[in-house]
Design a protein around this motif. Structure first.
Motif, mmCIF file in Angstrom:
data_model
loop_
_atom_site.group_PDB
_atom_site.id
_atom_site.type_symbol
_atom_site.label_atom_id
_atom_site.label_comp_id
_atom_site.label_asym_id
_atom_site.label_seq_id
_atom_site.Cartn_x
_atom_site.Cartn_y
_atom_site.Cartn_z
ATOM 1 N N ARG A 5 1.039 -1.156 0.002
ATOM 2 C CA ARG A 5 -0.071 0.452 -0.306
ATOM 3 C C ARG A 5 0.661 1.157 0.029
ATOM 4 O O ARG A 5 0.335 2.615 -0.668
ATOM 5 C CB ARG A 5 -0.947 -0.074 0.791
ATOM 6 C CG ARG A 5 -1.870 -0.891 0.944
ATOM 7 C CD ARG A 5 -3.053 -0.444 2.253
ATOM 8 N NE ARG A 5 -4.090 -1.598 2.328
ATOM 9 C CZ ARG A 5 -4.476 -2.563 2.842
ATOM 10 N NH1 ARG A 5 -4.930 -1.227 4.366
ATOM 11 N NH2 ARG A 5 -5.955 -2.958 2.695
ATOM 12 N N TRP A 6 2.065 0.933 1.187
ATOM 13 C CA TRP A 6 2.888 1.838 0.919
ATOM 14 C C TRP A 6 3.946 2.583 -0.390
ATOM 15 O O TRP A 6 3.784 3.895 -0.773
ATOM 16 C CB TRP A 6 3.822 2.334 1.982
ATOM 17 C CG TRP A 6 3.217 2.644 3.224
ATOM 18 C CD1 TRP A 6 2.448 2.047 4.258
ATOM 19 C CD2 TRP A 6 3.226 3.769 3.635
ATOM 20 N NE1 TRP A 6 1.999 2.095 5.450
ATOM 21 C CE2 TRP A 6 2.118 4.696 5.048
ATOM 22 C CE3 TRP A 6 3.152 5.243 3.321
ATOM 23 C CZ2 TRP A 6 1.623 5.476 5.943
ATOM 24 C CZ3 TRP A 6 2.386 6.331 4.001
ATOM 25 C CH2 TRP A 6 2.235 6.110 5.351
ATOM 26 N N ALA A 7 3.811 1.756 -1.163
ATOM 27 C CA ALA A 7 4.760 0.988 -2.488
ATOM 28 C C ALA A 7 4.078 2.412 -3.525
ATOM 29 O O ALA A 7 3.924 3.047 -3.833
ATOM 30 C CB ALA A 7 4.910 -0.060 -2.468
ATOM 31 N N MET A 8 2.500 1.441 -3.401
ATOM 32 C CA MET A 8 1.209 2.659 -4.672
ATOM 33 C C MET A 8 1.438 3.852 -4.248
ATOM 34 O O MET A 8 0.937 4.340 -5.147
ATOM 35 C CB MET A 8 0.331 1.111 -4.211
ATOM 36 C CG MET A 8 0.243 -0.222 -4.849
ATOM 37 S SD MET A 8 0.842 0.297 -6.028
ATOM 38 C CE MET A 8 -0.415 -0.453 -7.118
#
Length: 68
Positions: A5-8
């Motif tokens: 989620r953080w990467a997206m």
């Protein structure tokens, strides 16, 4: 899953600046160099650029260096 989620989210934030619209370039002519025409354009970089080109159109001349 949390890292994904953080990467997206980071990827979306980085790409957000790349998706700006390309500004329309209007040529400086007698018809487009009037205040009436400028008022019909939305405030943007392209309008400011047009006004600048109209103000310096034909009037700016490079200074010739003088030698004594």
């Amino acid at each position: 899953m949390n890292r994904l989620r953080w990467a997206m989210l980071l990827l979306a934030a980085l790409l957000a600046g790349c998706l700006e619209k390309e500004e329309l370039r209007i040529e400086a002519t007698s018809e487009t160099c009037t205040p009436r025409f400028w008022k019909t354009l939305p405030e943007s970089k392209s309008r400011d650029s047009l006004v600048e080109r109209c103000m310096t159109r034909g009037g700016y001349k490079h200074r010739v260096p003088e030698t004594f």
